[in-house]
Design an enzyme around this catalytic site. Sequence first.
Site, PDB file in Angstrom:
ATOM      1  NE  ARG A 134     131.470  56.658 107.642  1.00  0.00           N
ATOM      2  CZ  ARG A 134     130.758  55.701 108.250  1.00  0.00           C
ATOM      3  NH1 ARG A 134     130.994  54.422 107.977  1.00  0.00           N
ATOM      4  NH2 ARG A 134     129.831  56.003 109.120  1.00  0.00           N
TER       5      ARG A 134
ATOM      6  CE  LYS B 288     126.305  57.577 107.639  1.00  0.00           C
ATOM      7  NZ  LYS B 288     125.438  56.552 107.082  1.00  0.00           N
TER       8      LYS B 288
HETATM    9  N1  PLP Z   1     126.150  51.218 104.729  1.00  0.00           N
HETATM   10  C1  PLP Z   1     125.291  52.237 104.670  1.00  0.00           C
HETATM   11  C2  PLP Z   1     124.684  52.560 103.348  1.00  0.00           C
HETATM   12  C3  PLP Z   1     124.994  52.972 105.823  1.00  0.00           C
HETATM   13  O1  PLP Z   1     124.135  53.986 105.774  1.00  0.00           O
HETATM   14  C4  PLP Z   1     125.593  52.623 107.045  1.00  0.00           C
HETATM   15  C5  PLP Z   1     125.308  53.386 108.251  1.00  0.00           C
HETATM   16  O2  PLP Z   1     126.025  54.190 108.684  1.00  0.00           O
HETATM   17  C6  PLP Z   1     126.483  51.542 107.064  1.00  0.00           C
HETATM   18  C7  PLP Z   1     126.733  50.868 105.887  1.00  0.00           C
HETATM   19  C8  PLP Z   1     127.168  51.145 108.312  1.00  0.00           C
HETATM   20  O3  PLP Z   1     128.226  51.998 108.628  1.00  0.00           O
HETATM   21  P1  PLP Z   1     128.659  52.184 110.147  1.00  0.00           P
HETATM   22  O4  PLP Z   1     128.932  50.832 110.678  1.00  0.00           O
HETATM   23  O5  PLP Z   1     129.901  53.018 110.071  1.00  0.00           O
HETATM   24  O6  PLP Z   1     127.542  52.844 110.828  1.00  0.00           O
HETATM   25  C1  COI Z   2     123.568  54.733 110.521  1.00  0.00           C
HETATM   26  O1  COI Z   2     123.535  53.525 110.737  1.00  0.00           O
HETATM   27  O2  COI Z   2     124.091  55.511 111.317  1.00  0.00           O
HETATM   28  C2  COI Z   2     123.027  55.332 109.318  1.00  0.00           C
HETATM   29  O3  COI Z   2     123.435  56.380 108.974  1.00  0.00           O
HETATM   30  C3  COI Z   2     121.956  54.669 108.568  1.00  0.00           C
HETATM   31  C4  COI Z   2     120.796  55.619 108.417  1.00  0.00           C
HETATM   32  C5  COI Z   2     120.081  55.351 107.148  1.00  0.00           C
HETATM   33  C6  COI Z   2     119.881  55.562 109.601  1.00  0.00           C
END
Ligand code: PLP
Ligand code: COI
Length: 346
Positions: free
Chosen positions: A86, A189
């Site tokens: 990602r 991200k």
């Molecule tokens: N959506 C947003 C905006 C996030 O910041 C996060 C955190 O990482 C997620 C979703 C969840 O992604 P992941 O499950 O890969 O941590």
């Molecule tokens: C995560 O869940 O890892 C994120 O990056 C969310 C963050 C805003 C703490």
Amino acid sequence: MDAQVTKQPLNWSELGFQYIKTDTRYRAVWRDGAWSLGELIGEENIAIHEGAPSIHYAQQCFEGMKAQTAPDGRILLFRPELNAERMRRTAQRLLMPDVPVEMFVDAVKRVVSANASWVPPYGSGASLYIRPMLIGVGENLGLKPAQSYEFRVFVSPVGPYYKQAGLGTISLAVSEMDRAAPRGTGSYKAGANYAGGLLATKQAQALGANEALYLDSREERFIDEAGSANIVIVMKDGSVATPKSEAILPSITRRSIMTLAEKKLGLTTVERQIELRKEIGDFAEAAACGTAAVLSPVGRIWFDDAWHQVGEGDVAGPVMHKLYDLLVGIQKGELADEFGWTVAVD
Ligand code: PLP
Ligand code: COI
């Protein structure tokens, strides 16, 4: 990994989601088309040029991961290569150099290993949050990509991300602001997405919610995601639905939960547009999911000037409960890792 390492004298079960300085971080610099050999360093401050594109034009991105201690003392990462992929995808979108997957995973392992005393012990309920980041650092003024970049990985022990109400549910408030345009950067991200969300979060919290929930910015009808987590819904017909949208972060936690719902619980899963106002009456359970959020059941949602209860409100529903136990059980090495998701740090 030496299970006998002496742990830091922290009150692990009381930790919130705040930065705690640990001993060691990783740093590599990209210049003239190549990455330097990565090194472990002690200094947490970064000195960069005042013209650096990361601080003017948000040419930067990051990742979020966790390491957990298993019952046998091993330290486990969860699907780290998906975070690496990602970040590569985000870097390409923002015209930054790729961090190769092996370099990314190796950096994460080295930092976690060097900070073993900061990895919360098994059973503490806490985990080690890992923050890889890629920033444009070189001298610049005009709107163009940086000429040099820093890839850094730091870690911090953390507890729960949300303060939960009642018997463990959170609440979300639909934001009147958009997080991401349909063809914008919402699925990457990039830090820029989060700066724009700070005010939405503040407004949601002023309403008493944990954070903002965004609807699609084209029509303001379909659920996109929360400020820092994706959304998963158990419908009253027993299926598990999750929003289909070009503008949301492809959550690794969500992908894992959908797999667990289908393969372990035998539920029908679907990724589709979910129209909040029309369908909320069909929601049996809802949850926010992500690395920081884990799987946090949602008890109520604010929109159109009113709170709308989801499921039992203050009580987490049974399917989310099972999915949480499966997910966290695998992440902590309590359950068999039948999908090959965990990677031990040695
Ligand atoms: N959506 C947003 C905006 C996030 O910041 C996060 C955190 O990482 C997620 C979703 C969840 O992604 P992941 O499950 O890969 O941590
Ligand atoms: C995560 O869940 O890892 C994120 O990056 C969310 C963050 C805003 C703490």
